[in-house]
Design a protein around this motif. Sequence first.
Motif, PDB file in Angstrom:
ATOM      1  N   HIS A  47      17.424 -33.530   9.317  1.00 44.11           N
ATOM      2  CA  HIS A  47      16.726 -33.754  10.577  1.00 44.11           C
ATOM      3  C   HIS A  47      17.630 -34.217  11.709  1.00 44.11           C
ATOM      4  O   HIS A  47      17.170 -34.851  12.653  1.00 44.11           O
ATOM      5  N   SER A  48      18.909 -33.915  11.618  1.00 42.71           N
ATOM      6  CA  SER A  48      19.835 -34.373  12.662  1.00 42.71           C
ATOM      7  C   SER A  48      19.376 -33.944  14.046  1.00 42.71           C
ATOM      8  O   SER A  48      19.371 -34.733  14.986  1.00 42.71           O
ATOM      9  N   TRP A  49      18.968 -32.683  14.178  1.00 36.81           N
ATOM     10  CA  TRP A  49      18.617 -32.179  15.505  1.00 36.81           C
ATOM     11  C   TRP A  49      17.373 -32.881  16.068  1.00 36.81           C
ATOM     12  O   TRP A  49      17.334 -33.211  17.244  1.00 36.81           O
ATOM     13  N   GLN A  50      16.414 -33.150  15.194  1.00 39.23           N
ATOM     14  CA  GLN A  50      15.222 -33.878  15.642  1.00 39.23           C
ATOM     15  C   GLN A  50      15.624 -35.271  16.142  1.00 39.23           C
ATOM     16  O   GLN A  50      15.113 -35.745  17.151  1.00 39.23           O
ATOM     17  N   GLU A  51      16.526 -35.915  15.406  1.00 37.02           N
ATOM     18  CA  GLU A  51      16.989 -37.253  15.818  1.00 37.02           C
ATOM     19  C   GLU A  51      17.644 -37.182  17.190  1.00 37.02           C
ATOM     20  O   GLU A  51      17.382 -38.003  18.065  1.00 37.02           O
ATOM     21  N   ILE A  52      18.504 -36.179  17.360  1.00 40.66           N
ATOM     22  CA  ILE A  52      19.214 -36.047  18.642  1.00 40.66           C
ATOM     23  C   ILE A  52      18.196 -35.806  19.760  1.00 40.66           C
ATOM     24  O   ILE A  52      18.251 -36.441  20.815  1.00 40.66           O
ATOM     25  N   SER A  53      17.242 -34.907  19.492  1.00 44.20           N
ATOM     26  CA  SER A  53      16.243 -34.595  20.527  1.00 44.20           C
ATOM     27  C   SER A  53      15.450 -35.831  20.917  1.00 44.20           C
ATOM     28  O   SER A  53      15.197 -36.066  22.098  1.00 44.20           O
ATOM     29  N   SER A  54      15.064 -36.638  19.921  1.00 40.99           N
ATOM     30  CA  SER A  54      14.249 -37.791  20.298  1.00 40.99           C
ATOM     31  C   SER A  54      15.089 -38.818  21.053  1.00 40.99           C
ATOM     32  O   SER A  54      14.586 -39.520  21.926  1.00 40.99           O
ATOM     33  N   LEU A  55      16.390 -38.891  20.745  1.00 36.72           N
ATOM     34  CA  LEU A  55      17.249 -39.816  21.496  1.00 36.72           C
ATOM     35  C   LEU A  55      17.400 -39.384  22.954  1.00 36.72           C
ATOM     36  O   LEU A  55      17.504 -40.219  23.850  1.00 36.72           O
ATOM     37  N   THR A  56      17.423 -38.064  23.177  1.00 39.29           N
ATOM     38  CA  THR A  56      17.560 -37.600  24.571  1.00 39.29           C
ATOM     39  C   THR A  56      16.355 -38.063  25.391  1.00 39.29           C
ATOM     40  O   THR A  56      16.480 -38.304  26.577  1.00 39.29           O
ATOM     41  N   LYS A  57      15.211 -38.175  24.712  1.00 43.31           N
ATOM     42  CA  LYS A  57      14.025 -38.653  25.437  1.00 43.31           C
ATOM     43  C   LYS A  57      14.107 -40.153  25.671  1.00 43.31           C
ATOM     44  O   LYS A  57      13.743 -40.659  26.718  1.00 43.31           O
TER      45      LYS A  57
END
Length: 308
Positions: A47-57
Motif C-alpha cells: 500500500h505504499s502508493w495509498q500512503e503517499i497519496s494520503s500524505l499529499t492530502k
Amino acid sequence: MNISIVIPCHNEEKNIPEITERFMKIIKETDLELYKIIFVDDGSTDHSWQEISSLTKKFKNKILGVKLSRNFGHQNAVMTGLKFCKSDLTLIIDADLQDPPELLKEMFDKLKNEKANCVYGKRISRKDTFFKKITAKMFYRIFNKLSYTKIPLDAGDFRLIDNKIVQNLIKLNETDPFIRGLVPWTGFKQIPIEYDRSERKSGESSYDLKKMLNLTLDGMLSFSNFPLKISYYICLISLFILFLLVVYTLNSFFSGQTVPGWTSLIIVILFFNSILFFILAIFGEYLGRIFLEIKKRPNVIISEVTED
Ligand code: UDP
Ligand code: MG
C-alpha cells in the motif's frame, strides 16, 4: 535555502508515514525551508502508493508522489526523483530509515560551513548481514582499483547535494545510472560525514543477491573498461611465453633433442595465439571507446566563470 528530499520506495508502506513525520519535525529545527518531499514509488505491490497519496492530502503542496509503471530499480527511481527537484538543495535517502533523517541538520551545517556542494554519508558501522558487509567492503575497494572515477569508500546514496550537482546529474541519460559513481564524477567539493547505519525499520530489503550483483556490474562496467583490456594482457603474456619457448625450442633443436615438427608446431600455435589476442585487444579498445562515446557524458563540467 529550500530543500527537496528524494525517497525511492519499493514496498515501504510502514516506513513512509514515519519518515515523513520525522522530516517534517527535523526541518522545522533548521533554517531550511521544505520545497517538497518527493516519493518515487518504484512498482510497489503493497500500500505504499495509498500512503503517499494520503500524505499529499495531509501536507498540502509539501509532498509529491511519483509512481513508476513497474519496478525499474532503485537507481532509476532516484534519478526520476531528482528530475522533480526545483530547490537549492536535495537530500537523497532510503525509505527504510536505515539512514537517520536527523543527520540532515549536521549535513546542512557542514555543507554551509565548508562551502561544499555535497555532503555524503560515510558508514562507520552498519547493521547488515555479515555477507552484505563483506561484499560491500570488497566492492568499494575493487571498484577504486579499476575505475577512472574514484568513489569514497563505504558511502551509499545517502547524500545532500546542491542544485549544481543535481542539474548535471539529470542531464545525463545513462541507461544504468550508478549514482554513487556519478555524483563524485561531477566534481565540485564533496565531503564526508560519518554515521552509524542502523537496521531497516520495517519491511524487507528489496536488494536480493541478483539486484546487488546487477548494481555491482553496472558500476564496474560504466566506470571502467578494464574487462575489455584483459585480452591485451593475455596477448602480452602469450608473447612473453612465446619468446621463452622460442629460445628453449631453438636450443633443443640445435642440440638435437627434439622430435621432428615439435619446435615449429609450438611456435606456430603461440604465434597465432598472440596475434589473436592482439586483435581482440584492438577490438576491446574500440569497444571501450564506443561505450564511452554512447554514454555521452560531457567531457568537462564548468564550476564557475568570472563575471565582469
Ligand atoms: N528500492 C527501490 N527499488 C528497488 C529496490 C529498492 O526503490 O527495486 C528502494 C527501497 O525502497 C529503499 C532503497 O531503495 O528505499 C534501498 O533499498 P533496500 O533498503 O531494500 O536496500 P538495502 O538497504 O538492503 O541495500
Ligand atoms: Mg535498506
